[in-house]
Design an enzyme around this catalytic site. Sequence first.
Site, PDB file in Angstrom:
ATOM      1  NE  ARG A 165      -2.236   0.748   3.825  1.00 40.13           N
ATOM      2  CZ  ARG A 165      -1.623   1.457   4.777  1.00 40.13           C
ATOM      3  NH1 ARG A 165      -1.296   2.709   4.572  1.00 40.13           N
ATOM      4  NH2 ARG A 165      -1.308   0.885   5.930  1.00 40.13           N
ATOM      5  CG  HIS A 177      -6.061   1.927   6.413  1.00 42.68           C
ATOM      6  ND1 HIS A 177      -6.079   0.607   6.029  1.00 42.68           N
ATOM      7  CD2 HIS A 177      -7.271   2.171   6.979  1.00 42.68           C
ATOM      8  CE1 HIS A 177      -7.237   0.067   6.350  1.00 42.68           C
ATOM      9  NE2 HIS A 177      -7.992   0.997   6.913  1.00 42.68           N
ATOM     10  CE1 TYR A 192       1.384   2.681   8.518  1.00 40.33           C
ATOM     11  CE2 TYR A 192       0.055   4.262   9.760  1.00 40.33           C
ATOM     12  CZ  TYR A 192       0.256   3.491   8.633  1.00 40.33           C
ATOM     13  OH  TYR A 192      -0.654   3.524   7.608  1.00 40.33           O
TER      14      TYR A 192
END
Length: 394
Positions: free
Chosen positions: A284, A288, A297
């Site tokens: 990805r 998200h 993160y």
Amino acid sequence: MHDHDVEAHGAAMEASATPAPRAAEAPDLGLLRVLRDDGSADPATDPGLSPHVLLRAYREMKRVRLIDTRMMLLQRQGRIHFAGECRGQEATPIATGLVLEREDWVFPALRESAIMLVRGFPLKSYIAQYFGNAGDVLKGRQMPSHMSGRAVNQVAWSSCMATQLPHAVGAAWAAKMRKDRSVVLGFVGDGGTSEPDFHNALNFAGVFKVPCVLVCQNNHWAISVPAGKQTASPTFAVKGRAYGVPSVRVDGNDVLAVYRVVSDAVARARAGGGPTFIESVTYRMGAHSSSDDPTRYRSQEEVDTWAQRDPIVRLRRHLVHRGLLDEAEEAALEDGLMAEISAAIQEVEALGPPARETLFDDVYAELPWHLAEQRAEVLANRPHPGSHDGGGGH
């Protein structure tokens, strides 16, 4: 996320990018590929798609990339409420859409909505589902980026992870009982494999040998949780062994490899051979969703590494290698797609909300008397001043 977690995840990421497996390696532990770094195709795994299909795949992948970019921009401008893009993961939904036949069914997760477009769902209706207005076939009742359409046999996914998998297996069981040709595709992310529904679905599919293909898009991050925190198994594909479901691991950024694997699995299911579980190893590249900040993160270095394996870039390299695409054709394609998308957005955004009377649609096959009375009462009263009347007015 701690530094040692990032390092461990980085090692796992690099492991997923190892060279193509040896012939003797188990399909659920290896990584099937077709496209080489120079743009050529491995003749041992090449599905042999025609130039027309290859160019169609490229157009569809470019289109969904451009749609996602525009929708994220519209969300930032406050013109839609939510968007979830599949940037970097286009190969799996586009290849799947090209494989499926009209009677097949799809139970997607967040990043497979574009299968609808490949199968003929109108672009304007697709975009209207982001707005939830009068052009939306779901009448504004579903969350944005939760597309579905009966015209193309695609069922909306749920934000409760993995719940669509038992539904997919159930639909496949119904197809088997009816003895029709339908094959059902169900999708899940790597994080969804930690949900009980994933294991229930695989177990049921294995026991009853239903005509379904379950696909895990392993994009390495379940929001902020890395794949290495989801499982201690060497791959996600290997999980199919426990349930007696043949499984395969494929390079999810290689549209030809995904087409090969999905095509084989669908053909096997349609012939009565039962289910297949596929792990599509991808990444990805964006957030998200529009509610997420991935810089909190994961490192930019990791994103940059995977950007070099962009599935659109890899297919473009193959098309150029075969003499099927040049710079002028590429520019014309992108200009045409941008014009098509912009025109659809302009037309759809001008629509008003769903008409008030649609509140009573799609509940009963025949409207019962008490709802008929309520519907008549709603229509007999003028809309509240300042509210939309369903026809675009105020």
